[in-house]
Design a protein around this motif. Structure first.
Motif, mmCIF file in Angstrom:
data_model
loop_
_atom_site.group_PDB
_atom_site.id
_atom_site.type_symbol
_atom_site.label_atom_id
_atom_site.label_comp_id
_atom_site.label_asym_id
_atom_site.label_seq_id
_atom_site.Cartn_x
_atom_site.Cartn_y
_atom_site.Cartn_z
ATOM 1 N N ARG A 99 12.459 6.562 -7.456
ATOM 2 C CA ARG A 99 12.957 7.839 -6.935
ATOM 3 C C ARG A 99 12.835 8.966 -7.966
ATOM 4 O O ARG A 99 13.725 9.783 -8.135
ATOM 5 C CB ARG A 99 14.408 7.717 -6.450
ATOM 6 C CG ARG A 99 14.576 6.690 -5.332
ATOM 7 C CD ARG A 99 15.886 6.849 -4.586
ATOM 8 N NE ARG A 99 16.040 5.782 -3.607
ATOM 9 C CZ ARG A 99 16.903 4.769 -3.717
ATOM 10 N NH1 ARG A 99 17.695 4.701 -4.767
ATOM 11 N NH2 ARG A 99 16.989 3.851 -2.781
ATOM 12 N N MET A 100 11.692 8.954 -8.669
ATOM 13 C CA MET A 100 11.370 10.020 -9.614
ATOM 14 C C MET A 100 9.973 10.526 -9.238
ATOM 15 O O MET A 100 8.967 10.155 -9.859
ATOM 16 C CB MET A 100 11.391 9.495 -11.056
ATOM 17 C CG MET A 100 12.720 8.916 -11.497
ATOM 18 S SD MET A 100 13.997 10.165 -11.734
ATOM 19 C CE MET A 100 13.430 10.946 -13.228
ATOM 20 N N PRO A 101 9.872 11.374 -8.208
ATOM 21 C CA PRO A 101 8.568 11.751 -7.664
ATOM 22 C C PRO A 101 7.657 12.484 -8.639
ATOM 23 O O PRO A 101 6.434 12.523 -8.429
ATOM 24 C CB PRO A 101 8.937 12.647 -6.470
ATOM 25 C CG PRO A 101 10.325 13.117 -6.745
ATOM 26 C CD PRO A 101 10.987 11.990 -7.467
ATOM 27 N N ASN A 148 -0.158 -2.578 -4.987
ATOM 28 C CA ASN A 148 0.466 -3.662 -5.729
ATOM 29 C C ASN A 148 0.264 -4.936 -4.934
ATOM 30 O O ASN A 148 0.433 -4.935 -3.708
ATOM 31 C CB ASN A 148 1.961 -3.380 -5.919
ATOM 32 C CG ASN A 148 2.650 -4.409 -6.794
ATOM 33 O OD1 ASN A 148 2.010 -5.088 -7.579
ATOM 34 N ND2 ASN A 148 3.959 -4.527 -6.664
ATOM 35 N N MET A 149 -0.116 -6.019 -5.586
ATOM 36 C CA MET A 149 -0.403 -7.244 -4.828
ATOM 37 C C MET A 149 -0.028 -8.499 -5.602
ATOM 38 O O MET A 149 -0.160 -8.567 -6.822
ATOM 39 C CB MET A 149 -1.886 -7.301 -4.455
ATOM 40 C CG MET A 149 -2.837 -7.329 -5.625
ATOM 41 S SD MET A 149 -4.590 -7.234 -5.143
ATOM 42 C CE MET A 149 -4.739 -5.492 -4.798
ATOM 43 N N LEU A 155 0.861 -1.178 0.000
ATOM 44 C CA LEU A 155 0.000 0.000 0.000
ATOM 45 C C LEU A 155 0.897 1.227 0.000
ATOM 46 O O LEU A 155 1.767 1.352 0.875
ATOM 47 C CB LEU A 155 -0.909 -0.002 1.228
ATOM 48 C CG LEU A 155 -1.841 -1.210 1.400
ATOM 49 C CD1 LEU A 155 -2.540 -1.146 2.748
ATOM 50 C CD2 LEU A 155 -2.866 -1.259 0.266
ATOM 51 N N THR A 156 0.709 2.114 -0.957
ATOM 52 C CA THR A 156 1.577 3.281 -1.081
ATOM 53 C C THR A 156 0.733 4.509 -1.404
ATOM 54 O O THR A 156 -0.404 4.379 -1.882
ATOM 55 C CB THR A 156 2.611 3.087 -2.202
ATOM 56 O OG1 THR A 156 1.989 3.358 -3.476
ATOM 57 C CG2 THR A 156 3.181 1.682 -2.210
ATOM 58 N N LYS A 170 6.700 3.710 0.303
ATOM 59 C CA LYS A 170 6.652 5.030 -0.331
ATOM 60 C C LYS A 170 6.229 4.944 -1.787
ATOM 61 O O LYS A 170 5.581 5.850 -2.315
ATOM 62 C CB LYS A 170 8.018 5.710 -0.223
ATOM 63 C CG LYS A 170 8.412 6.099 1.195
ATOM 64 C CD LYS A 170 9.772 6.804 1.207
ATOM 65 C CE LYS A 170 10.156 7.207 2.623
ATOM 66 N NZ LYS A 170 11.488 7.882 2.658
ATOM 67 N N GLU A 171 6.647 3.866 -2.496
ATOM 68 C CA GLU A 171 6.335 3.702 -3.906
ATOM 69 C C GLU A 171 5.953 2.249 -4.173
ATOM 70 O O GLU A 171 6.415 1.333 -3.491
ATOM 71 C CB GLU A 171 7.536 4.054 -4.787
ATOM 72 C CG GLU A 171 8.012 5.483 -4.727
ATOM 73 C CD GLU A 171 9.213 5.709 -5.639
ATOM 74 O OE1 GLU A 171 9.026 5.751 -6.867
ATOM 75 O OE2 GLU A 171 10.338 5.837 -5.108
#
Length: 294
Positions: free
Chosen positions: A102-104, A49-50, A43-44, A96-97
């Protein structure tokens, strides 16, 4: 009729803003425990994603519940079958993702890069170009050890060790791919979705993501234009184009992929070593097969 229990394994994700993660986590954990599901749910803030495994009835009950959340009402998933559950425990994590890049500024929820479905891609590969006559190039977004298990024929593989390396690699090779239609792909679609958006942002003229990734391609058209199997992050290690588990395994000690032939080596000791990490004498006594690393 066989009495062997068949388990359904699902892979699903959606990029959508989720702002109540602390509330969602115990709800998902409790339901999955009640239904006897095993796997991992991430969960982000950027989505869900699962990878889950359970009986047909309980997977269906889970999906029905998930889609009662209006944000996930159109969730799509991919399926495969196995005689054992593909995971050994049930974890629901807050991250976080969905996949670390790391490309917000890349937000698939705000607009995807163009995608190509499996049947259209197969047709392009059959004819050697897209529908406008432009040559098609396949580009890996997966890590090198995954690629070594199998990939599309004649694919661009830049041997990355983690997805955070991809943006720099894509930028470095942009000029080489001018005038080509580039199709990014990965196991289930997540990485190639972010990758294609980034490539579009930095000036690639024609870039598509393979909708649903390799697993959806296998499901819809089989293994045409693909050599080998597809690495998956569960006990099965790899699936063939029929979405069946293979004899490929991962070394418990170093996590390297070990092919059936490599498992014949004296260096392969279950739970202890393999030809990739065994002491030098044992490694030299191996069959000689090595996974490509260059």
């Amino acid at each position: 009729m066989s009495s062997v229990t068949s388990y359904v394994n699902i892979a699903a994700y959606k990029f959508i803003t989720l702002d109540n993660l602390e509330e969602m986590r115990p709800q998902y954990q409790a339901l999955c425990n009640d239904l006897g599901l095993r796997g991992t749910i991430l969960l982000t803030p950027e989505g869900i994603n699962m990878f889950l495994s359970g009986t047909r009835e309980n997977i269906d009950r889970y999906l029905d519940w998930v889609r009662t959340d209006a944000r996930l009402a159109d969730l799509e998933w991919k399926e495969s079958l196995s005689t054992e559950q593909s995971h050994k425990r049930m974890l629901v994590k807050i991250k976080k993702e969905i996949i670390t890049m790391r490309m917000p500024l890349i937000k698939p929820e705000l607009g995807r890069a163009p995608s190509v479905d499996a049947r259209t891609l197969k047709r392009w590969l059959d004819q050697g170009h897209d529908d406008e006559g432009v040559p098609v190039v396949m580009m890996e977004t997966r890590n090198a050890f995954e690629v070594d298990v199998g990939t599309f024929n004649n694919t661009l593989d830049y041997r990355i060790d983690k997805f955070t390396e991809f943006p720099e690699v894509a930028a470095r090779h942009k000029d080489e791919l001018a005038g080509k239609t580039v199709v990014t792909f990965c196991t289930g679609g997540i990485r190639c979705e972010k990758a294609a958006i980034h490539m579009k942002d930095i000036g690639y003229d024609r870039v598509f993501q393979l909708d649903g990734g390799i697993l959806k391609y296998f499901e819809e058209v089989g293994g045409d234009h693909y050599t080998g199997d597809c690495f998956v992050f569960d006990y099965r290690t790899a699936l063939n184009p029929k979405l069946e588990p293979t004899e490929t395994v991962q070394c418990f000690a170093c996590r390297a992929v070990v092919t059936p032939r490599q498992q014949l080596s004296p260096a392969y000791v279950v739970g202890a070593s393999c030809p990739h990490c065994a002491p030098e004498p044992a490694a030299k006594a191996s069959t000689g097969e090595r996974v490509a690393s260059a």
